[in-house]
Design a protein around this motif. Structure first.
Motif, short mmCIF file in Angstrom:
data_model
loop_
_atom_site.label_atom_id
_atom_site.label_comp_id
_atom_site.label_asym_id
_atom_site.label_seq_id
_atom_site.Cartn_x
_atom_site.Cartn_y
_atom_site.Cartn_z
N THR A 194 0.73 -1.21 -0.01
CA THR A 194 -0.13 -0.30 -0.20
C THR A 194 0.91 1.40 0.23
OG1 THR A 194 -1.29 -1.02 1.11
CG2 THR A 194 -2.12 1.27 1.47
N ILE A 195 0.54 1.95 -0.69
CA ILE A 195 1.20 2.82 -1.05
C ILE A 195 0.12 4.47 0.00
CG2 ILE A 195 2.37 5.12 -2.49
CD1 ILE A 195 3.53 2.13 -2.55
N TRP A 196 0.34 4.84 0.71
CA TRP A 196 -0.03 6.54 1.55
C TRP A 196 -0.01 7.06 1.53
CZ3 TRP A 196 -0.07 7.83 6.95
CH2 TRP A 196 1.19 8.10 7.28
N ASP A 197 -0.54 8.09 1.90
CA ASP A 197 -0.44 9.75 1.10
C ASP A 197 -0.13 10.44 2.73
OD1 ASP A 197 -0.19 12.49 1.09
OD2 ASP A 197 -1.69 12.57 -0.25
N PRO A 198 0.16 11.00 3.88
CA PRO A 198 0.43 11.44 4.81
C PRO A 198 -0.68 12.62 5.06
CG PRO A 198 2.77 11.09 4.80
CD PRO A 198 1.50 10.56 3.06
N ASN A 199 -0.49 13.30 3.70
CA ASN A 199 -0.47 14.83 3.68
C ASN A 199 -2.84 14.84 3.03
OD1 ASN A 199 1.05 16.02 4.43
ND2 ASN A 199 2.37 15.74 2.60
N SER A 200 -2.75 13.24 3.02
CA SER A 200 -4.45 13.27 2.23
C SER A 200 -5.22 14.03 3.17
CB SER A 200 -4.85 12.32 1.96
OG SER A 200 -5.51 11.21 2.05
N HIS A 201 -6.66 14.20 2.51
CA HIS A 201 -7.56 14.68 3.36
C HIS A 201 -8.70 13.53 2.78
CE1 HIS A 201 -4.70 17.64 5.38
NE2 HIS A 201 -5.85 17.81 6.68
N ALA A 202 -8.61 13.14 2.17
CA ALA A 202 -9.91 12.28 1.75
C ALA A 202 -10.64 12.25 2.12
CB ALA A 202 -8.84 11.19 0.39
N ALA A 203 -11.88 11.98 1.58
CA ALA A 203 -13.02 12.05 2.74
C ALA A 203 -13.49 10.32 2.96
CB ALA A 203 -14.62 12.10 1.78
N ASP A 229 -8.94 13.61 9.65
CA ASP A 229 -8.45 14.18 8.60
C ASP A 229 -9.42 13.93 7.87
OD1 ASP A 229 -6.10 15.37 10.17
OD2 ASP A 229 -4.59 14.73 8.53
N HIS A 230 -10.00 12.66 7.82
CA HIS A 230 -11.08 12.31 7.23
C HIS A 230 -12.13 12.28 7.28
CE1 HIS A 230 -7.36 10.94 4.98
NE2 HIS A 230 -6.61 10.52 6.18
N ARG A 231 -13.08 11.74 6.24
CA ARG A 231 -14.48 11.82 7.21
C ARG A 231 -15.19 10.00 7.51
NH1 ARG A 231 -17.54 15.59 2.68
NH2 ARG A 231 -16.37 17.74 3.28
N VAL A 232 -14.62 9.49 6.65
CA VAL A 232 -14.78 8.55 6.81
C VAL A 232 -13.30 6.61 7.20
CG1 VAL A 232 -16.28 6.17 6.03
CG2 VAL A 232 -16.95 8.50 5.83
N LEU A 233 -14.04 6.03 7.98
CA LEU A 233 -13.05 4.47 7.94
C LEU A 233 -13.86 3.48 7.75
CD1 LEU A 233 -9.99 3.86 8.84
CD2 LEU A 233 -10.94 3.13 11.07
N ILE A 234 -13.36 3.20 6.18
CA ILE A 234 -13.83 1.66 5.70
C ILE A 234 -12.88 0.20 6.62
CG2 ILE A 234 -14.60 0.44 4.07
CD1 ILE A 234 -15.12 3.11 2.63
N SER A 235 -13.15 -0.84 6.98
CA SER A 235 -12.41 -1.75 7.33
C SER A 235 -13.21 -2.93 6.62
CB SER A 235 -13.63 -1.88 9.36
OG SER A 235 -13.01 -3.61 9.24
N PRO A 236 -12.09 -3.64 6.70
CA PRO A 236 -12.34 -4.72 4.94
C PRO A 236 -13.11 -5.92 5.21
CG PRO A 236 -10.72 -4.74 5.84
CD PRO A 236 -10.72 -4.12 7.20
N GLY A 286 -15.21 7.40 -8.97
CA GLY A 286 -14.66 8.03 -8.71
C GLY A 286 -14.33 8.56 -7.18
N LEU A 287 -14.92 8.05 -6.37
CA LEU A 287 -14.83 8.46 -5.08
C LEU A 287 -13.91 8.58 -4.41
CD1 LEU A 287 -17.39 5.85 -3.24
CD2 LEU A 287 -18.48 7.80 -4.43
N ASP A 288 -13.57 10.10 -3.58
CA ASP A 288 -12.54 10.30 -2.91
C ASP A 288 -11.86 9.40 -1.87
OD1 ASP A 288 -10.90 12.18 -2.12
OD2 ASP A 288 -12.14 13.41 -0.85
N VAL A 289 -11.54 9.13 -2.46
CA VAL A 289 -10.89 7.81 -1.71
C VAL A 289 -9.19 7.94 -1.00
CG1 VAL A 289 -12.72 5.77 -1.83
CG2 VAL A 289 -10.65 6.27 -3.43
N THR A 290 -8.47 6.87 -0.16
CA THR A 290 -7.17 7.27 0.47
C THR A 290 -6.39 5.94 1.11
OG1 THR A 290 -5.09 7.99 0.95
CG2 THR A 290 -6.97 8.28 2.61
#
Length: 585
Positions: free
Chosen positions: A242-251, A343-350, A323-327
């Motif tokens: 997983t390549i993640w972005d610590p500066n993301s503010h994705a929903a 910094d985000h609106r939703v955490l999605i557990s798999p 096209g959802l605003d995901v990180t």
């Protein structure tokens, strides 16, 4: 109705191991055999993955009922990249919101960057082709997750004389499912030494020499990747990254359950549930299981990708199709950088996410109190309490769970970090239901059951045309969750959206699985749990010949959920309406 009993041949903090909390006694059917049966769910999920990959490769997404935000994009011919050169032309590594327009769409918050990313040339070359043998080629990385500026090292063992690596970012990409981002030069192949067993804790941990390294730069867009190892003799397998972005503010944060994937990894014959040597008679959990497992070894299932293709990827594909605003995070991101969740609106557990450590839970509880919505798409989330520790190649690359807390070396020393069979037992005493709103009740690996609608007036079922009592076939399989009215610490306001009859193996008194929703008084976060491990696989779409395909309805419900939760604290617009007493008195 406890999430999971402790069953061991040694006394557990004064409890009688012969009969705990009304569960079967040690030596009954619920013993080592039970673990073997439950583990068959992995095989079931891998079968789903194989079918899903075949369906996706055949272009079955043409049968999806939702119009794609990229459906009008023409398919581009994929050109093969020169080895050693990166291919992404987006100019965005992390997809920073500083240059990323976001807007409300039909299925939630959409991102111009995600839409444009998925217009880039896609490919189906990420699929494994041809018959493969377990030792043909396999590998692991020094990072489960990485970000711009870090270097990823791969450790590969292969029977091939040479191999190379293709790095695919997974998404929609005109229905092809992936995009080739980078390709390595040819590397000399070799068979690495056998991975030793650490006595006492039964940990398998490899000590292989590095095969190749590569830097993560801005040319690697944030996302979920499959690193495809390709041997000169046709050998193929995956290493997930997983390549993640610590500066993301994705929903939306889509989180991979890497810890749970690893504790079920039987590479070398040992994991946290079973061992290569026989279990002691009348003993649960299996006496020869690992107490510590290491990420320093390949995954022995899913062609090296573990359960990613069945229990995570269909959601990723769905999100990027629309096209959802995901990180993208892993559970290690949550453990190490949980403060960024706000910094985000939703955490999605798999689809399978049962192993949580203390820092993960603390971060999620704190974020929910500030209005971050939580989606648990799998049953048994936050079931077992683990802790993380370093391995020789990286931080938090070993997972510890003694199952019996008194056997953990930290017991009586640092009880906050002690590992446990389930979170509800001492010393933690925090059942998952206090956060999730429902409890793990068991499994059935042989039969699927329909989702039965119980509150059709809810926003959740908008657009489905379903009425109370309507059945969506085949949705409930493997693990199940249900509301437990006997819990004194249940969150208030739990709304049961679906109340579905099931048969739970070894627990005939547990007769229903529940899909639930509630909103918190503090912060107004919404918390949803599906009641099944098979929600995400039903985002794939059915083959054309499938009668009564449930996926049409699951995609609509998922879209409703993502739209509400992407708008901010769900309780501000759709506070839950408590109705659990209608079903449990």
């Amino acid at each position: 109705m406890d999430d999971e009993p402790i069953m061991d041949n040694e006394p557990v903090m004064g409890n009688d191991p012969k009969h705990l909390n009304g569960k079967p006694a040690v030596g009954s059917k619920y013993s080592a055999h039970t673990e073997r049966v439950r583990r068959r769910s992995l095989l079931y999920r891998l079968i789903i993955a194989v079918i899903a990959v075949a369906v996706l490769a055949a272009g079955a997404l043409a049968y999806f009922s939702f119009p794609s935000s990229t459906s009008s994009v023409k398919t581009h011919k994929t050109t093969k990249a020169k080895r050693g050169r990166r291919r992404d032309n987006s100019g965005k590594g992390s997809g920073s919101r500083s240059t990323n327009a976001v807007f409300n769409g039909k299925y939630g918050v959409e991102s111009e960057w995600i839409i444009q990313q998925n217009k880039l040339p896609g490919t189906t070359a990420w699929n494994i082709t041809g018959a493969q043998t377990p030792n043909g080629i396999m590998g692991y990385a020094n990072h489960i997750q990485a970000t711009d500026g870090q270097t990823v090292t791969l450790y590969v063992s292969t029977q091939a004389s040479s191999f190379y690596v293709d790095a695919f970012r997974m998404g929609y990409y005109q229905g092809k499912g992936g995009r080739l981002i980078w390709q390595s030069s040819s590397v000399v192949g070799k068979v690495q030494p056998a991975c030793p067993l650490t006595p006492g804790i039964n940990m398998i941990q490899c000590n292989w020499s590095p095969s190749l390294s590569f830097p993560i730069t801005s040319s690697w867009p944030q996302g979920q990747y499959l690193l495809k190892l390709i041997g000169s003799g046709g050998q193929q397998s995956y290493v997930p990254l997983t390549i993640w972005d610590p500066n993301s503010h994705a929903a939306y944060v889509i989180m991979s359950g890497s810890i749970t994937q690893q504790v079920f990894n039987p590479f070398g014959g040992y994991d946290l549930y079973q061992g290569a040597t026989p279990c002691a008679p009348n003993h649960y959990p299996c006496s020869s299981r690992s107490r510590v497992v290491s990420f320093d070894r390949p995954y022995a299932y899913g062609n090296g990708a573990a359960s990613y293709l069945s229990l995570v990827y269909p959601l990723t594909r769905f999100a990027e199709q629309h096209g959802l605003d995901v990180t993208y995070w892993t559970d290690l991101t949550l453990a190490e950088h949980g403060n960024l969740l706000t910094d985000h609106r939703v955490l999605i557990s798999p689809g399978h996410d049962e192993e949580w450590d203390l820092l993960m839970r603390q971060a999620v509880v704190a974020a929910a109190a500030k209005g971050v919505n939580l989606i648990f798409f799998g049953a048994s989330p936050i079931l077992r309490k683990v802790r993380l520790q370093p391995s020789p190649i990286g931080q938090d690359m070993q997972v510890v769970n003694y199952r019996n807390p008194v056997k953990d070396p930290l017991y009586g020393v640092d009880n906050a970090r002690v590992s446990q069979n389930w979170w509800g037992q001492p010393p933690a005493g925090l059942p998952a239901s206090t956060l999730v709103g429902a409890s793990y009740i068991g499994y059935n690996n042989y039969t699927s059951y329909p989702l039965v609608v119980s509150d059709a007036s809810s926003w959740f079922f908008a657009g489905t045309g379903l009425a109370n009592g309507a059945q969506v076939p085949g949705v409930l399989t493997t693990d199940f969750q249900a509301y437990n009215p006997t819990r004194s610490n249940n969150p208030p306001g739990v709304q049961i959206l679906a109340h579905s009859p099931v048969t739970v193996e070894f627990h005939p008194n547990r007769k229903y699985a529940d899909t639930t929703y509630y909103t918190m008084a503090t912060g107004h976060a919404g918390i949803f749990q599906s009641g099944t491990n098979s929600w995400i696989p039903h985002l794939v779409g059915c083959p054309p010949s499938t009668p009564h395909c449930p996926d049409y309805y699951i995609r609509i419900m998922t879209g409703n959920l993502l739209k509400l939760f992407g708008g901010g604290p769900a309780g501000l617009t759709q506070p839950s309406i408590s109705n659990w007493r209608q079903f449990y008195g």
